[in-house]
Design a protein around this motif. Structure first.
Motif, mmCIF file in Angstrom:
data_model
loop_
_atom_site.group_PDB
_atom_site.id
_atom_site.type_symbol
_atom_site.label_atom_id
_atom_site.label_comp_id
_atom_site.label_asym_id
_atom_site.label_seq_id
_atom_site.Cartn_x
_atom_site.Cartn_y
_atom_site.Cartn_z
ATOM 1 N N VAL A 1 -18.552 -54.351 -63.562
ATOM 2 C CA VAL A 1 -17.455 -54.181 -64.533
ATOM 3 C C VAL A 1 -16.113 -54.289 -63.816
ATOM 4 O O VAL A 1 -15.214 -55.000 -64.262
ATOM 5 C CB VAL A 1 -17.568 -52.818 -65.256
ATOM 6 C CG1 VAL A 1 -16.354 -52.580 -66.145
ATOM 7 C CG2 VAL A 1 -18.846 -52.765 -66.088
ATOM 8 N N PHE A 2 -15.982 -53.614 -62.689
ATOM 9 C CA PHE A 2 -14.702 -53.629 -61.966
ATOM 10 C C PHE A 2 -14.338 -55.031 -61.489
ATOM 11 O O PHE A 2 -13.172 -55.392 -61.431
ATOM 12 C CB PHE A 2 -14.746 -52.669 -60.772
ATOM 13 C CG PHE A 2 -14.788 -51.221 -61.176
ATOM 14 C CD1 PHE A 2 -14.304 -50.817 -62.408
ATOM 15 C CD2 PHE A 2 -15.317 -50.260 -60.330
ATOM 16 C CE1 PHE A 2 -14.343 -49.485 -62.794
ATOM 17 C CE2 PHE A 2 -15.354 -48.929 -60.692
ATOM 18 C CZ PHE A 2 -14.872 -48.536 -61.928
ATOM 19 N N LEU B 1 -14.708 -57.611 -63.048
ATOM 20 C CA LEU B 1 -14.172 -58.368 -64.181
ATOM 21 C C LEU B 1 -12.863 -57.784 -64.725
ATOM 22 O O LEU B 1 -12.305 -58.293 -65.680
ATOM 23 C CB LEU B 1 -15.227 -58.425 -65.296
ATOM 24 C CG LEU B 1 -16.494 -59.192 -64.894
ATOM 25 C CD1 LEU B 1 -17.642 -58.848 -65.826
ATOM 26 C CD2 LEU B 1 -16.245 -60.690 -64.911
ATOM 27 N N CYS B 2 -12.416 -56.691 -64.120
ATOM 28 C CA CYS B 2 -11.159 -56.075 -64.565
ATOM 29 C C CYS B 2 -9.995 -56.651 -63.767
ATOM 30 O O CYS B 2 -10.143 -57.030 -62.608
ATOM 31 C CB CYS B 2 -11.193 -54.569 -64.321
ATOM 32 S SG CYS B 2 -12.275 -53.683 -65.436
ATOM 33 N N GLU B 3 -8.830 -56.658 -64.391
ATOM 34 C CA GLU B 3 -7.639 -57.082 -63.664
ATOM 35 C C GLU B 3 -7.101 -55.901 -62.854
ATOM 36 O O GLU B 3 -7.330 -54.739 -63.212
ATOM 37 C CB GLU B 3 -6.584 -57.563 -64.660
ATOM 38 C CG GLU B 3 -6.996 -58.867 -65.287
ATOM 39 C CD GLU B 3 -5.816 -59.631 -65.840
ATOM 40 O OE1 GLU B 3 -4.744 -59.044 -65.989
ATOM 41 O OE2 GLU B 3 -5.998 -60.827 -66.126
#
Lengths: 188, 324
Positions: B16-17, B19-21
């Protein structure tokens, strides 16, 4: 999960629900396998669709089951809710034999199930679906403030974390004391 | 619909991280101490950091830049515009912001560090921090400032790729880096003498406003021709008014250019040299030399490498254009 576990499943399979097939007609007769989740509802899925799951693909690749054997030995995924497994099976069928396009409109959108779906997809090792689901999770907080992120991702405050930690220590202490007392009782 | 993110196993959190900005991850780190620790699971992203102004710190990843800009107006906190986000710096200090980002994102490389008149106070603190951790600084530049207090710090920094200076060092200054980076580019390089040039192990050397004379450059190039010398060198560029037509460089008085076939262009990467003469090293390596006089006399020397160097006859191109 090992092949032995799945081979000895004693759950009486319910009448299989046949998932929708891909529009493309297979050139050779396809083999099918059967899976069920916590609700014991058995899903019939083609080997082609199951290739998306590295876990299941690894399990079936050396089995050489006949149709009857496969039907008699559905793969049990007791840690996955039935409706979640249904979503996964649907997705695998829709994407049988083809890669997922970057903008996939056939992906599950039920956000209330996202947490369980991510866990299931991670467990079943379906890489493309996992990436999509994780992207959904990541997008939930885009442009949000820390307070909003805390709510959306259910992040406890420092105070809540500290309280939970204290509680856990207390519980562990009590359990340890109980075990010591029990051991002393046994010794007597 | 909320989702209990921190209950995910760590491999999923990493997914998940990834794919985070960075802005979302930064805001997540502000949610709680546990969230900040979790963020360190951010994974193998090649985060780098830049610092050149006390008002902002930049994170770079995958060719994208994310600027964390200081604001003291709470109404602006976490407002994002393009690749900028306004935030309150911890303790109001750029150095604390820099360290927070390093630790939160697990950054191990400084892409660029700049020292200038306006940021010297913050720069010196950051430089000491980086020296203490022996962190890699890919590029370091010094602006045209008056202080020289950065000099002892500069000597201890682990600069690996690029050193650029606009600072007017004293005439007797000697550049003492722990190790020469790939490239040095020195403006006002009057202090950089032949002794230092002969010790330089860089791939690219650019000396602007140099005081070096023909005889110095002759000494350098003669040494280059010997086997085993300057194995890294690909480009030497020196400009300065002491380059003249009075004495020879490698046997020729400037200007030095290819008169037999004046349409040859030699290039690699973004570097190119026209009308250069061929210089052969004892081990067979070929160099190309051109010395121009005029307003700013310039010597350019490019070392060819068969894997990336292109030698092109411009006359052929012109013929082709005529055909069209």
């Amino acid at each position: 999960m090992s092949s032995t576990e799945q081979g000895t499943s004693s759950a009486a399979p319910a009448e299989p629900t046949t998932a929708p097939e891909s529009a493309a007609a297979p050139e050779v007769p396809e083999s099918f396998y059967y899976v069920h989740g916590k609700d014991k509802v058995v899903h019939k899925v083609s080997a082609g669709a199951l290739q998306h799951s590295a876990l299941i693909h690894g399990m079936i690749s050396n089995l050489g089951y006949t149709e009857e054997q496969a039907k008699a030995n559905p793969f049990p995924f007791e840690n996955i809710d039935g409706d979640i497994l249904q979503m996964v099976v649907d997705w695998c069928n829709q994407h049988k034999g083809k890669p997922t396009p970057p903008e996939d409109t056939n992906l599950p959108k039920q956000k209330e199930k996202l947490f369980d779906l991510v866990l299931a997809v991670n467990y079943l090792e379906i890489k493309e679906l996992l990436t999509y689901c994780c992207k959904q999770v990541a997008m939930m907080v885009k442009g949000k403030s820390p307070e909003e992120i805390r709510e959306i991702w259910m992040i406890p405050t420092d105070a809540e974390d500290e309280a939970a930690e204290k509680e856990a220590k207390k519980r562990a202490g009590k359990e340890a004391a109980g075990e010591t007392a029990a051991a002393a009782g046994d010794a007597k | 619909m909320p989702i209990a993110l921190l209950k995910f196993p760590s491999d999923l959190l990493r997914e998940v991280f990834k794919l985070c900005e960075p802005f979302e991850l930064y805001k997540l780190s502000k949610c709680s101490k546990r969230a900040q620790r979790s963020k360190k699971l951010g994974g193998p992203k090649n985060w780098k950091i830049r610092f050149s102004s006390r008002r902002h710190v930049i994170i770079c990843v995958d060719d994208s830049n994310y600027s964390f800009e200081q604001t003291k107006n709470p109404n602006e906190y976490f407002k994002i515009e393009y690749s900028r986000m306004c935030i309150e710096f911890p303790n109001g200090e750029a150095v604390d912001m820099f360290v927070y980002l390093l630790e939160t994102f697990g950054i191990r490389t400084v892409e660029s560090l700049g020292c200038d008149y306006g940021n010297f106070h913050d720069f010196s603190k950051i430089a000491r921090f980086l020296i203490g951790r022996n962190m890699e600084i890919e590029s370091f530049w010094i602006g045209a400032m008056k202080y020289d207090a950065f000099m002892p710090l500069m000597n201890q920094m682990n600069i690996t790729k690029d050193f650029t200076s606009f600072f007017k060092f004293p005439s007797d200054f000697r550049l003492q880096l722990t190790k020469y980076p790939n490239k040095i580019c020195i403006y006002y390089s009057f202090w950089y003498n032949i002794g230092q040039l002969l010790e330089c192990t860089c791939v690219r050397i650019e000396l602007l406003g140099s005081k070096m004379r023909n005889r110095d450059l002759n000494v350098f190039l003669k040494k280059w021709k010997k086997r085993g010398t300057f194995p890294n060198l690909r480009l030497l560029k020196v400009d300065g008014n002491n380059i003249d037509d009075r004495s020879p460089i490698l046997g020729s008085k400037p200007p030095i250019k290819n008169v037999d076939n004046p349409t040859i262009r030699v290039s690699f990467g973004n570097e190119e040299i026209d009308d250069a003469i061929r210089v052969m090293k004892a081990d067979g390596t070929v160099g190309w030399l051109n010395v121009k006089l005029g307003d700013v006399p310039t010597l350019k020397f490019l070392v060819a490498n068969p894997t990336d160097t292109v030698v092109k006859d411009l006359a052929e191109d012109e013929d082709l254009e005529d055909d069209w």
